[in-house]
Design an enzyme around this catalytic site. Sequence first.
Site, PDB file in Angstrom:
ATOM      1  CB  VAL A 497     -73.080  -7.386   0.133  1.00 11.97           C
ATOM      2  CG1 VAL A 497     -72.585  -7.260   1.559  1.00 11.97           C
ATOM      3  CG2 VAL A 497     -74.501  -7.930   0.126  1.00 11.97           C
ATOM      4  CD  GLU A 498     -74.691 -10.553  -4.579  1.00 15.67           C
ATOM      5  OE1 GLU A 498     -75.484 -10.214  -5.476  1.00 15.67           O
ATOM      6  OE2 GLU A 498     -74.671 -11.686  -4.083  1.00 15.67           O
ATOM      7  N   GLY A 499     -72.284  -4.831  -4.703  1.00 15.91           N
ATOM      8  CA  GLY A 499     -72.443  -3.533  -5.341  1.00 15.91           C
ATOM      9  C   GLY A 499     -73.306  -2.644  -4.487  1.00 15.91           C
TER      10      GLY A 499
END
Length: 828
Positions: A497-499
């Site tokens: 997640v988050e990149g």
Amino acid sequence: MLTLLLIVLAVVGLLVVMRREAGATPALALLGVLGLVGLVLDAPVIGVVLLIAAAAVAIAGLPALRSKWLTPRIFATFKKVAPKVSDTERTALEAGTVSWDGELFSGKPQWESLLNYKDDGLREAEQAFLDIQCAKAAGMCNAWDIAQERADLPQQLWDYLKKEGFFGMIIPKEYGGLGFSAKAQSMVLQKLSANETLMVTVGVPNSLGPGELLLKYGTQEQKDHYLPRLSDGREIPCFGLTGPRAGSDATSLPDTGVVCKQVVNGEEVLGLRLNFEKRWITLAPIATVVGLAFRLFDPEKLLGDEEDRGITLALIPRDTQGMDIGRRHHPIGSPFMNGPIKGNDMFVPLDTIIGGPDMIGQGWRMLVECLSIGRCITLPSGATGTARYALGWSGGFTRVRRQFNVPVAEMEGVQEPLARMASLAYISAATVYQTANLIDHGEKPAVPSAILKSQLTEFQRVLLSDAMDVHGGKAVTLGPRNYLGIGYSANPVAITVEGANIMTRNLMIFGQGAIRCHPYVLDELAAKDANDVNAFDKAFFSHAGLIFGNAARAFTLGFGLGKASVPFSGPAATYAQDIARLSAGFGLCADAAMASLGSTLKKREMLSARLGDVLSNLYLASMVLKQWHTGNKVEGEEALLHYSLQFLLNRAEQAFVEIFDNLPNRALGKVLKVVVMPTGRRWNKPHDDLARDIAQRVSTHSALRSKLLSNTWDKDDGAESNPLARYNALLVDYDRAEALYRTVNKAYAKGELPQTALHPEARVEAALEKGLINEDDAQFMRTFEAEVLEMLTVDDFAYDAFANDKSTLINHNAAPVATPQQEETSVK
């Protein structure tokens, strides 16, 4: 002889001029003077060569001359080969700030600029919250209960989190929030990492979400309404960005908003008609207010002449008609609230746009500016907290777990991963703390956020694997007693997640940093866009001076000549000087890659990733040095400093080697290898002696272990049992227990105790009966060994406990069902 002397003087002099980036004039003077000396002292050949070189420097280096013929030609070529920067890329590049990452890109890092970010520590209220509220929240969690029994946090914990303001850490006190610093926010999340679900639940609303967006961009009316309600938990927020077709490429949003008018309560209202489908949205199932990213269109041009208005953000109440929300995804290993959101033909008024109509089309900029801070804190802090708990559990377990009559912590096969775990936890804690300190000083570290997110979550992956290995059967058997296994299985969430880390490492760290952090590239691109040849001349030839400077610095420093001046003493000085050396090599390699590959460098992701690896390891090593320089040191910490920095610099040099070996221009790769590493690699992996020393300290009651575990939940004061506190208590008493183990086991080996005394408990009783130990010692060992056995014990369940659908259960040991023929035979 004179010719050789003039050549040596010319080379040495040019290296000095290049290292200082003194420009063309000193080089011209040096070559001219040496050339005249050659002519006067009867060395005409070298004299003429040096004078020709001086003339070339004058023509190409003096601004008044080069601007007439050279600069226009270079400018024309540059405009053809320079990478095109899209609007979304430009927005990302312009977001955030550049601080220490820019110093590393320069090749001549000024350490004072890093040390000038003073650390005042946590405020009294922040430390008290960490000690009291965070401990109580952590003490309400049992991983098995949350993951398997409830699939949620307990209700009393939800109530406590709201009551104590956990969801309002970043919101200022005037809106009812806690107004915490970035350092305090990070330390809270580290402490709450005793349970993965708890950390995510608290971390996300304080990271990328409506709270931060409202603070920075919201209208005053939006702030006054929502921020107090977010602070006290009356509103639970989520933010919808990703979807089935928009994950890492968040700019390719297929979700739309169309400007339109609709009659509401008898009045015509200007608003937006939304159609969207979002997935993987944390807190969505229970959210009361939804932040939403979408592409806004104005086909009727109700707002102006533009039809495509760009990515826009809105804040929408859950009960808005057309909102489909409440279903859940099942994140691997951790049941934190996460789910899809859909909107079908939803109408919302224009004032739901965050920041109002003035912020239409500014959504991507808003998001990347928030990400530059949020990605530095939430997941890196969670990874760091997990690292420290896993280290504490593993050190305790391996000390009390005995095989072959010794603690397994004394076995070198276990000491190696223990030392690695300690190092990764140490690096992570220093990096996340010092980067948070940068944020508290006003920085918005865009490139470091990518470094921290990818590197520290990868450290977490390695560290949790090591923890599983040293725990063995204790960790692979799930149940209420297993404090490790569920968190281990949840690790892929942080990686993804988050990149996603693959994208972050291959595209973002160097891809963004090469332009954003480089001293001159952004100016060159701006000059190209403005068609400003004079601005280009200034930026390009300053850039050329930097390249020559980095080449000279890397080459001379590689031989140990002219070591960089650093504000460190003791063991830190050597490492700081070598970071400066490798920084010069990195700057040179970065420029060489950009110059040789041009716009195609974007597609050379493996090469870009290795350049990013160099930058990442130098950044992490710098943060460790800053922490060492400013923090209080304890006995045994110097060994951990050596281990950690040798580990990081070895990785940096390995990345350099892979760059040299994989540059498409093979000749360039060989030249760079000679310039950057003229004497070969300098850093080996950490020595085994360091590993043995560190492993011994983190598995005993030591000052180093206490420092590494500071501000974790380490007291048995909660509603749930605390394994870290129990291991710490065992380690406090371990020296006494070890002496008694030796006495009892030695007597058993000599045949002084019955051969049937196979268990420790039986040997203790037999030794007491023989008078080898006294009653006080025996009672101590009974208590100690009972606690050890409890910490080694795993759970078991009823046979049918795991079958959700009991009708599918197979009773493998049931009596066979008799056939009619068998029944008839039985009667006869």
